[in-house]
Design an enzyme around this catalytic site. Structure first.
Site, PDB file in Angstrom:
ATOM      1  N   TYR A 102      35.966  33.003  41.194  1.00 36.40           N
ATOM      2  CA  TYR A 102      36.864  34.166  41.171  1.00 36.40           C
ATOM      3  C   TYR A 102      36.131  35.319  40.504  1.00 36.40           C
ATOM      4  O   TYR A 102      34.921  35.439  40.671  1.00 36.40           O
ATOM      5  CB  TYR A 102      38.211  33.779  40.514  1.00 36.40           C
ATOM      6  CG  TYR A 102      39.279  34.685  41.048  1.00 36.40           C
ATOM      7  CD1 TYR A 102      39.637  34.656  42.399  1.00 36.40           C
ATOM      8  CD2 TYR A 102      39.895  35.633  40.237  1.00 36.40           C
ATOM      9  CE1 TYR A 102      40.558  35.545  42.919  1.00 36.40           C
ATOM     10  CE2 TYR A 102      40.826  36.520  40.758  1.00 36.40           C
ATOM     11  CZ  TYR A 102      41.149  36.470  42.089  1.00 36.40           C
ATOM     12  OH  TYR A 102      42.046  37.357  42.610  1.00 36.40           O
ATOM     13  N   ARG A 154      42.911  46.956  48.681  1.00 34.41           N
ATOM     14  CA  ARG A 154      42.533  47.251  47.290  1.00 34.41           C
ATOM     15  C   ARG A 154      42.017  45.967  46.663  1.00 34.41           C
ATOM     16  O   ARG A 154      42.712  45.291  45.922  1.00 34.41           O
ATOM     17  CB  ARG A 154      43.738  47.808  46.518  1.00 34.41           C
ATOM     18  CG  ARG A 154      43.346  48.543  45.270  1.00 34.41           C
ATOM     19  CD  ARG A 154      44.080  48.024  44.055  1.00 34.41           C
ATOM     20  NE  ARG A 154      43.967  46.589  43.885  1.00 34.41           N
ATOM     21  CZ  ARG A 154      44.567  45.900  42.923  1.00 34.41           C
ATOM     22  NH1 ARG A 154      45.350  46.499  42.077  1.00 34.41           N
ATOM     23  NH2 ARG A 154      44.417  44.593  42.803  1.00 34.41           N
ATOM     24  N   LYS A 172      41.802  32.651  44.975  1.00 34.92           N
ATOM     25  CA  LYS A 172      43.075  32.448  44.259  1.00 34.92           C
ATOM     26  C   LYS A 172      43.623  31.056  44.534  1.00 34.92           C
ATOM     27  O   LYS A 172      44.120  30.376  43.638  1.00 34.92           O
ATOM     28  CB  LYS A 172      44.092  33.495  44.723  1.00 34.92           C
ATOM     29  CG  LYS A 172      44.004  34.745  43.874  1.00 34.92           C
ATOM     30  CD  LYS A 172      45.260  35.013  43.095  1.00 34.92           C
ATOM     31  CE  LYS A 172      45.036  35.535  41.703  1.00 34.92           C
ATOM     32  NZ  LYS A 172      45.384  36.905  41.463  1.00 34.92           N
ATOM     33  N   GLU A 243      48.701  39.776  47.665  1.00 32.35           N
ATOM     34  CA  GLU A 243      47.548  39.904  46.779  1.00 32.35           C
ATOM     35  C   GLU A 243      46.663  41.079  47.178  1.00 32.35           C
ATOM     36  O   GLU A 243      46.290  41.203  48.340  1.00 32.35           O
ATOM     37  CB  GLU A 243      46.736  38.594  46.875  1.00 32.35           C
ATOM     38  CG  GLU A 243      45.569  38.506  45.955  1.00 32.35           C
ATOM     39  CD  GLU A 243      45.974  38.337  44.492  1.00 32.35           C
ATOM     40  OE1 GLU A 243      47.053  37.779  44.229  1.00 32.35           O
ATOM     41  OE2 GLU A 243      45.211  38.796  43.635  1.00 32.35           O
ATOM     42  N   ASP A 244      46.365  41.923  46.220  1.00 35.31           N
ATOM     43  CA  ASP A 244      45.425  43.028  46.417  1.00 35.31           C
ATOM     44  C   ASP A 244      45.794  43.952  47.576  1.00 35.31           C
ATOM     45  O   ASP A 244      44.931  44.373  48.369  1.00 35.31           O
ATOM     46  CB  ASP A 244      43.987  42.497  46.547  1.00 35.31           C
ATOM     47  CG  ASP A 244      43.395  42.173  45.171  1.00 35.31           C
ATOM     48  OD1 ASP A 244      44.139  42.255  44.180  1.00 35.31           O
ATOM     49  OD2 ASP A 244      42.201  41.853  45.089  1.00 35.31           O
ATOM     50  N   ASP A 266      51.144  38.891  42.509  1.00 29.74           N
ATOM     51  CA  ASP A 266      50.503  38.509  41.244  1.00 29.74           C
ATOM     52  C   ASP A 266      49.969  39.715  40.478  1.00 29.74           C
ATOM     53  O   ASP A 266      50.003  39.732  39.252  1.00 29.74           O
ATOM     54  CB  ASP A 266      49.369  37.511  41.506  1.00 29.74           C
ATOM     55  CG  ASP A 266      48.779  37.010  40.201  1.00 29.74           C
ATOM     56  OD1 ASP A 266      49.556  36.509  39.373  1.00 29.74           O
ATOM     57  OD2 ASP A 266      47.563  37.152  40.000  1.00 29.74           O
ATOM     58  N   ASP A 267      49.477  40.722  41.212  1.00 38.90           N
ATOM     59  CA  ASP A 267      48.920  41.900  40.531  1.00 38.90           C
ATOM     60  C   ASP A 267      49.982  42.586  39.679  1.00 38.90           C
ATOM     61  O   ASP A 267      49.679  43.160  38.639  1.00 38.90           O
ATOM     62  CB  ASP A 267      48.370  42.909  41.549  1.00 38.90           C
ATOM     63  CG  ASP A 267      47.376  42.263  42.484  1.00 38.90           C
ATOM     64  OD1 ASP A 267      46.456  41.603  41.993  1.00 38.90           O
ATOM     65  OD2 ASP A 267      47.542  42.384  43.716  1.00 38.90           O
ATOM     66  N   ASN A 406      39.530  45.637  33.919  1.00 43.38           N
ATOM     67  CA  ASN A 406      38.354  44.914  34.419  1.00 43.38           C
ATOM     68  C   ASN A 406      37.524  45.832  35.293  1.00 43.38           C
ATOM     69  O   ASN A 406      38.067  46.775  35.856  1.00 43.38           O
ATOM     70  CB  ASN A 406      38.810  43.719  35.269  1.00 43.38           C
ATOM     71  CG  ASN A 406      39.369  42.602  34.420  1.00 43.38           C
ATOM     72  OD1 ASN A 406      38.788  42.222  33.436  1.00 43.38           O
ATOM     73  ND2 ASN A 406      40.515  42.099  34.829  1.00 43.38           N
TER      74      ASN A 406
HETATM   75  P1  NAD Z   1      46.407  50.702  39.761  1.00 44.64           P
HETATM   76  O1  NAD Z   1      45.453  51.430  40.613  1.00 44.64           O
HETATM   77  O2  NAD Z   1      47.699  50.255  40.315  1.00 44.64           O
HETATM   78  O3  NAD Z   1      46.757  51.599  38.469  1.00 44.64           O
HETATM   79  C1  NAD Z   1      45.825  52.362  37.753  1.00 44.64           C
HETATM   80  C2  NAD Z   1      46.593  53.405  36.958  1.00 44.64           C
HETATM   81  O4  NAD Z   1      45.709  54.061  36.079  1.00 44.64           O
HETATM   82  C3  NAD Z   1      47.229  54.493  37.817  1.00 44.64           C
HETATM   83  O5  NAD Z   1      48.561  54.678  37.399  1.00 44.64           O
HETATM   84  C4  NAD Z   1      46.416  55.733  37.487  1.00 44.64           C
HETATM   85  O6  NAD Z   1      47.196  56.914  37.513  1.00 44.64           O
HETATM   86  C5  NAD Z   1      45.989  55.461  36.079  1.00 44.64           C
HETATM   87  N1  NAD Z   1      44.800  56.217  35.680  1.00 44.64           N
HETATM   88  C6  NAD Z   1      43.667  56.418  36.372  1.00 44.64           C
HETATM   89  N2  NAD Z   1      42.829  57.197  35.663  1.00 44.64           N
HETATM   90  C7  NAD Z   1      43.445  57.476  34.504  1.00 44.64           C
HETATM   91  C8  NAD Z   1      43.100  58.255  33.355  1.00 44.64           C
HETATM   92  N3  NAD Z   1      41.925  58.876  33.279  1.00 44.64           N
HETATM   93  N4  NAD Z   1      43.976  58.326  32.348  1.00 44.64           N
HETATM   94  C9  NAD Z   1      45.158  57.684  32.427  1.00 44.64           C
HETATM   95  N5  NAD Z   1      45.552  56.947  33.489  1.00 44.64           N
HETATM   96  C10 NAD Z   1      44.700  56.852  34.510  1.00 44.64           C
HETATM   97  O7  NAD Z   1      45.605  49.463  39.188  1.00 44.64           O
HETATM   98  P2  NAD Z   1      46.210  48.157  38.481  1.00 44.64           P
HETATM   99  O8  NAD Z   1      46.392  47.076  39.464  1.00 44.64           O
HETATM  100  O9  NAD Z   1      47.380  48.569  37.674  1.00 44.64           O
HETATM  101  O10 NAD Z   1      45.001  47.727  37.548  1.00 44.64           O
HETATM  102  C11 NAD Z   1      44.560  48.557  36.496  1.00 44.64           C
HETATM  103  C12 NAD Z   1      43.516  47.840  35.650  1.00 44.64           C
HETATM  104  O11 NAD Z   1      44.101  46.695  35.047  1.00 44.64           O
HETATM  105  C13 NAD Z   1      42.312  47.327  36.442  1.00 44.64           C
HETATM  106  O12 NAD Z   1      41.142  47.521  35.711  1.00 44.64           O
HETATM  107  C14 NAD Z   1      42.572  45.854  36.551  1.00 44.64           C
HETATM  108  O13 NAD Z   1      41.371  45.109  36.618  1.00 44.64           O
HETATM  109  C15 NAD Z   1      43.300  45.564  35.282  1.00 44.64           C
HETATM  110  N6  NAD Z   1      44.140  44.361  35.383  1.00 44.64           N
HETATM  111  C16 NAD Z   1      43.962  43.373  34.454  1.00 44.64           C
HETATM  112  C17 NAD Z   1      44.724  42.228  34.517  1.00 44.64           C
HETATM  113  C18 NAD Z   1      44.541  41.169  33.477  1.00 44.64           C
HETATM  114  O14 NAD Z   1      43.794  41.338  32.570  1.00 44.64           O
HETATM  115  N7  NAD Z   1      45.228  40.057  33.565  1.00 44.64           N
HETATM  116  C19 NAD Z   1      45.651  42.067  35.536  1.00 44.64           C
HETATM  117  C20 NAD Z   1      45.826  43.091  36.475  1.00 44.64           C
HETATM  118  C21 NAD Z   1      45.062  44.245  36.373  1.00 44.64           C
END
Ligand code: NAD
Length: 549
Positions: A102, A154, A172, A243-244, A266-267, A406
């Site tokens: 993964y 995505r 997954k 997913e994604d 899951d996201d 991440n």
């Molecule tokens: P997403 O694209 O849905 O959301 C990203 C958000 O960040 C958007 O709302 C965007 O407006 C905001 N953003 C972008 N640039 C910004 C800035 N400069 N200042 C403030 N806000 C800003 O993505 P997501 O699915 O929500 O994932 C976001 C992050 O979380 C990714 O890095 C992902 O890897 C991580 N994530 C981690 C876990 C985990 O640790 N278990 C799980 C899911 C997602």
């Protein structure tokens, strides 16, 4: 759960056909008796190896390779030959193998999918299959219990990978089996190929998908609807995990299907549950109440609003009014604090818009709002600056700091920074792995808020109870169970999650609690067994070989 017992030996294929059936093949581990009974004599070298010896052979082959992508290919090839051995290797070495099957390796594998392609796995359904998706699904040789589907738009943080996003459902589902013992026969990875807007892929001679731009609007929705309907027709109890998908479809599809079929995203929801578990663990240390927390999110996407929604649901379950609970969650996106009066707010952010003066940047929001917890999910590396972390330590005795973005380069801060700049007082969790850190004479062992703590157990619980829906109550129950499995020794060293090596035990407990929720709330498709945990455990796939004769 053995594949075959003596009772149904007659159904086991013989000879070369058996060696070429990855779900049944044991390779050199077939015993002398099995070789006689199953027409294998001469088709294998004479020495009989144990599965442990085979595993040692696989490990030394893998460890000789320097490139993670080579290891990914080798592991896939092993899966193509011998599913039980593949899962034994993964399950017994989950810390070493999870990053290979993964994230982060799977991201690179998706980008290079066409180049490294050897054998198809899962099902590829394309826009050209409109009108005959049920017929296509009937080509699958097993009765699927769980489908993980992506449209590849995505993929992790890598954007549109088209049909090459298939690496994600495959990976997954491997985690479902490795972490929770969902039987591999029940797992069906699906890519719905609606085209790709990634022009590089159109020009790539090795690209495996349709060379056209993505379909959208009614045509897209109709295709997804046909897939969902067909999947439920062909596999009546199937759980569908989205997913994604890109933001603009992920929230819509979740809202459309969550109350109609057994499905989740899951996201959004798995992330929410693992983060809520981290919060509950942190509160075990600080002694605070969930309803008294003030959460400030950096990011307002799938992860942020998913976490906020589930935290609100958990606060409401503890007696807080919904409006008061939402008042505890504040979001900052790329345009600043999410406040009423902003005209650019999309649907999923609006419930969290506050009557507050605009604030343009995150450090100012921390100063103005005084949060108890900051949760980074915007993929903006380094956003939790020294100033932010020192402010958090000034405001709180035990500041909660979750740097969940991440990959590691996008983490809002490192573990070392979190502990260093809060004088060792941060209750820290991360999206990417960090090594133990020594600060002020104490060694901290930070753990990853990894979704794989939650979704495999949730899926197993749904399958075992034949759940008709996946509810918020189930994700809350999963979070509470996970937090309770964190030991006092874990907490003492700063770990807000249990060791990943306990994942099968963790997943079984989560599955039992999810199943309990299904039985208690009328969502189960079978009567409650007397011992729910024993029922769960009895249905977990064990990759150790069983005897065929
Ligand atoms: P997403 O694209 O849905 O959301 C990203 C958000 O960040 C958007 O709302 C965007 O407006 C905001 N953003 C972008 N640039 C910004 C800035 N400069 N200042 C403030 N806000 C800003 O993505 P997501 O699915 O929500 O994932 C976001 C992050 O979380 C990714 O890095 C992902 O890897 C991580 N994530 C981690 C876990 C985990 O640790 N278990 C799980 C899911 C997602």
């Amino acid at each position: 759960m053995a594949d075959y017992s003596q009772r149904d030996l007659a159904e086991v294929p013989r000879g070369m056909e058996l060696l070429h059936d990855p779900l049944l093949n044991k390779g050199t581990a077939f015993t002398q008796e099995e070789r006689d009974a199953l027409d294998l004599r001469g088709l294998l070298p004479p020495h009989v190896h144990t599965q442990e010896e085979q595993m040692a052979r696989v490990l030394q082959q893998l460890r000789r390779m320097a490139d993670p992508l080579d290891k990914f290919v080798a592991l896939n090839a092993l899966h193509d030959r011998n599913v039980a051995l593949f899962f034994r290797v993964i399950s017994d070495h989950v810390d070493e193998m999870q990053p290979l099957i993964y994230t982060p390796t799977v991201g690179l594998a998706c980008q290079r999918f066409g180049q490294i392609f050897q054998r198809p796995r899962g099902m590829f359904i394309s826009a050209n299959d409109r009108g005959r998706i049920a017929q296509v699904l009937r080509n699958w040789p097993h009765k699927a219990g769980i489908i993980v589907v992506t449209d590849g738009e995505r993929i992790l943080g890598l954007g549109d990978q088209g049909a090459q996003g298939m690496g994600i459902p495959v990976g997954k589902l491997s985690l479902y089996t490795a972490c929770a013992g969902v039987h591999p026969r029940l797992c069906l990875p699906v890519t719905i190929d609606v085209g790709t807007n990634n022009e590089t892929l159109h020009a790539d001679p090795f690209y495996i998908g349709l060379r056209q731009r993505r379909i959208s609007g009614a045509a897209y929705d109709g295709l997804i609807d046909e897939l969902v309907t067909a999947a439920r027709e062909v596999f009546p109890d199937v759980l569908i995990q989205f997913e994604d998908f890109a933001n603009h479809n992920a929230f819509r599809l979740l809202a459309k299907y969550r109350d109609r079929i057994c499905s989740f995203n899951d996201d959004i929801q798995g992330t929410a549950s693992v983060a809520l578990a981290g919060l509950l663990s942190a509160l075990r240390v600080s002694g605070g109440m969930l309803g008294d927390q003030k959460l400030l999110f950096l990011g307002a996407g799938e992860a942020a609003t998913g976490i906020a929604d589930l935290t609100v649901a958990a606060m409401v379950a503890q007696g807080l009014a919904p409006a008061a609970a939402r008042q505890r969650c504040w979001l900052v996106d790329s345009h600043g604090l999410v406040v009423n009066g902003r005209t650019d707010l999309v649907e999923h952010k609006r419930p969290y818009a506050k009557d507050h003066a605009p604030i343009g940047d995150f450090p100012s929001a921390v100063k103005a709002l005084g949060p108890t917890a900051i949760i980074g999910v915007a993929a903006v590396g380094g956003a939790f600056t020294r100033e932010v972390l020192e402010d958090m330590a000034r405001i709180n005795t035990r500041p909660i700091v979750f740097a969940l973005s991440n990959p590691t380069s996008k983490a809002e801060c490192t573990a070392e920074q979190a502990y260093q700049w809060t004088g060792g007082r941060a209750l820290f969790a991360s999206g990417s792995p960090f090594d133990p850190v020594k600060v002020a004479g104490q060694t901290f062992v930070p753990r990853q808020g990894n979704n794989s703590y939650i979704f495999p157990g949730v899926g197993l619980g749904a399958i075992v109870s034949k759940a008709r829906r996946i509810t918020d109550d189930m994700f809350m129950a999963a979070a509470r169970t996970l937090a309770l499995l964190v030991s006092e020794a874990d907490l003492a060293q700063g770990s807000l999650y249990p060791a990943l090596s306990r994942i099968r035990e963790v997943s079984a407990a989560i599955a039992a609690t999810v199943a309990e929720s299904a039985y208690a709330n009328g969502f189960a498709g079978k009567p409650r067994p007397v011992d729910v945990l024993a029922d769960v455990k009895s249905q977990m796939y064990d990759p150790r070989y069983s005897s065929y004769v």
